[in-house]
Design an enzyme around this catalytic site. Structure first.
Site, PDB file in Angstrom:
ATOM      1  N   ALA A 199      58.324  11.229  42.188  1.00  0.00           N
ATOM      2  CA  ALA A 199      58.931   9.660  42.002  1.00  0.00           C
ATOM      3  C   ALA A 199      60.155   8.775  41.411  1.00  0.00           C
ATOM      4  O   ALA A 199      60.612  10.668  41.253  1.00  0.00           O
ATOM      5  CB  ALA A 199      57.956   9.154  40.491  1.00  0.00           C
ATOM      6  N   LYS A 200      60.631   8.446  40.948  1.00  0.00           N
ATOM      7  CA  LYS A 200      62.078   7.624  40.564  1.00  0.00           C
ATOM      8  C   LYS A 200      62.204   8.610  39.141  1.00  0.00           C
ATOM      9  O   LYS A 200      63.636   8.953  39.915  1.00  0.00           O
ATOM     10  CB  LYS A 200      62.185   5.941  40.013  1.00  0.00           C
ATOM     11  CG  LYS A 200      63.018   5.535  40.773  1.00  0.00           C
ATOM     12  CD  LYS A 200      62.416   4.250  39.975  1.00  0.00           C
ATOM     13  CE  LYS A 200      63.163   3.015  40.851  1.00  0.00           C
ATOM     14  NZ  LYS A 200      62.541   1.739  40.111  1.00  0.00           N
ATOM     15  N   ARG A 201      61.168   9.192  38.867  1.00  0.00           N
ATOM     16  CA  ARG A 201      62.591   9.127  37.616  1.00  0.00           C
ATOM     17  C   ARG A 201      62.602  11.012  37.913  1.00  0.00           C
ATOM     18  O   ARG A 201      62.989  11.951  37.456  1.00  0.00           O
ATOM     19  CB  ARG A 201      61.182   9.756  36.462  1.00  0.00           C
ATOM     20  CG  ARG A 201      59.505  11.125  36.694  1.00  0.00           C
ATOM     21  CD  ARG A 201      58.756  10.284  35.975  1.00  0.00           C
ATOM     22  NE  ARG A 201      57.813  10.892  35.751  1.00  0.00           N
ATOM     23  CZ  ARG A 201      57.472  12.425  36.614  1.00  0.00           C
ATOM     24  NH1 ARG A 201      58.117  12.781  35.616  1.00  0.00           N
ATOM     25  NH2 ARG A 201      55.795  12.345  36.573  1.00  0.00           N
TER      26      ARG A 201
END
Ligand code: GLU
Length: 322
Positions: free
Chosen positions: A250-252
């Site tokens: 994911a983005k993180r």
């Protein structure tokens, strides 16, 4: 002739996990000399933005993928954008209603949240609906109808659903798995489950390759195919990509959107090389063109377990993970 598709939802920038699914689906079809379709799944209008759809088209071309039909080039089954295909979903709803497999559901969001917090109320994809509105009398329905616009749910039959998955193997879901599902929301939005079935059938799709996260949706879709008297396609659900911490990528985890990877000046061949390496199609994370992977593509080589993307790979994509 095999016909496959990639069907992104334009609710954000495409990330490397979706791009890898697109690559695998494209390879499955191109290696069989089939036809590949791009369809934009923007049926949930409040969540979708035309700008993301445009970016997705651009990102896929940048990766070296192509399609025979799609929103930007048209084709025999146009339009290739779900928000322009609503009449066909409404027609399918009428058919389902005639077959008496739907019922109105008046539960509020608060009711559904209460279900979610009850013990055993949660399934992998959210609360399993316990069927509260399934057996309301005509009188009870009329009373609720006066107060609230209902959603429409599909009443699951009392039998398990089994199917063969070309990537994940034999699958069997117990009777009632996930609970009766929504085909039209109270706000009038057609559900993904219904729209995807109607479109895949209308577009003559024979092979659906997508991420493991949609495996649970397949029994529902099979029930819709059956209720609508349609022949289902073959399904292949490929394992997801995980970040170094074992959670879904994911983005993180850093620069995982194609937009950010492109912004950093990374070459598409490197991105394809990494995606191929994670999919058992390429020995090392060396740059390669998508077209070079077509010959000899074999779905059997794709691992059956989720793949962990390590920090070194994230760094190659331009992430500043320490
Ligand atoms: N639109 C769905 C998504 O972006 C994919 C639908 C499918 O492949 O069936 O998750």
């Amino acid at each position: 002739m095999k016909r496959g598709r990639f069907a992104p939802t334009p609710s954000g920038y495409m990330h490397i996990g979706n791009a890898r699914t697109a690559l695998l689906s494209w390879l499955q079809i191109r290696s069989a000399d089939g036809q590949f379709v791009l369809r934009i799944e923007d049926i949930d209008k409040p969540r979708s933005k035309p700008h993301y759809a445009k970016q997705a088209v651009d990102d896929l071309r940048w990766l070296g993928l192509d399609w025979d039909e799609g929103p930007d080039i048209g084709g025999d089954y146009a339009p290739y954008v779900q928000s322009e295909r609503e009449a066909s979903y409404e027609a399918a709803l009428v058919q389902l209603q005639e077959r008496e497999v739907l019922y109105p559901c008046y539960c509020s969001r608060a009711d559904l949240q209460a279900i979610a917090s009850a013990p055993h109320g949660l399934t992998a994809e959210g609360p399993a609906y316990p069927g509260s509105c399934r057996h309301l009398t005509a009188e009870e329905r009329a009373g609720r109808e006066a107060l609230k616009q209902p959603a429409l749910r599909f009443a699951l039959p009392d039998r398990p659903i089994a199917f063969h998955d070309e990537a994940a193997g034999e699958q069997s879901f117990p009777a009632g798995a996930g609970g009766d599902f929504v085909v039209k929301r109270a706000d009038g939005i057609i559900s993904y489950q219904l729209a995807v079935v109607v479109d895949d059938d209308a577009m003559g799709i024979t092979d659906v390759l997508r991420g493991w996260d949609l495996l649970d949706s397949t029994p529902r879709q099979l029930l819709l195919y059956e209720a609508l008297g349609m022949e289902p396609p073959r399904f292949a659900h490929v394992p997801l990509l995980l970040g170094p911490d074992g959670a879904r990528l994911a983005k993180r985890h850093g620069a995982v959107s194609l937009a950010s990877i492109r912004e950093r000046g990374i070459a598409p061949e490197l991105v394809v090389g990494l995606m191929a390496a994670w999919s058992g199609l390429h020995d090392r994370a060396e740059p390669i063109e998508a077209a070079e992977l077509v010959r000899g593509f074999d779905l059997c080589r794709v691992p059956r377990e989720p793949v962990v993307v390590d920090e070194a790979a994230l760094r190659m994509l331009g992430s500043d993970v320490s």
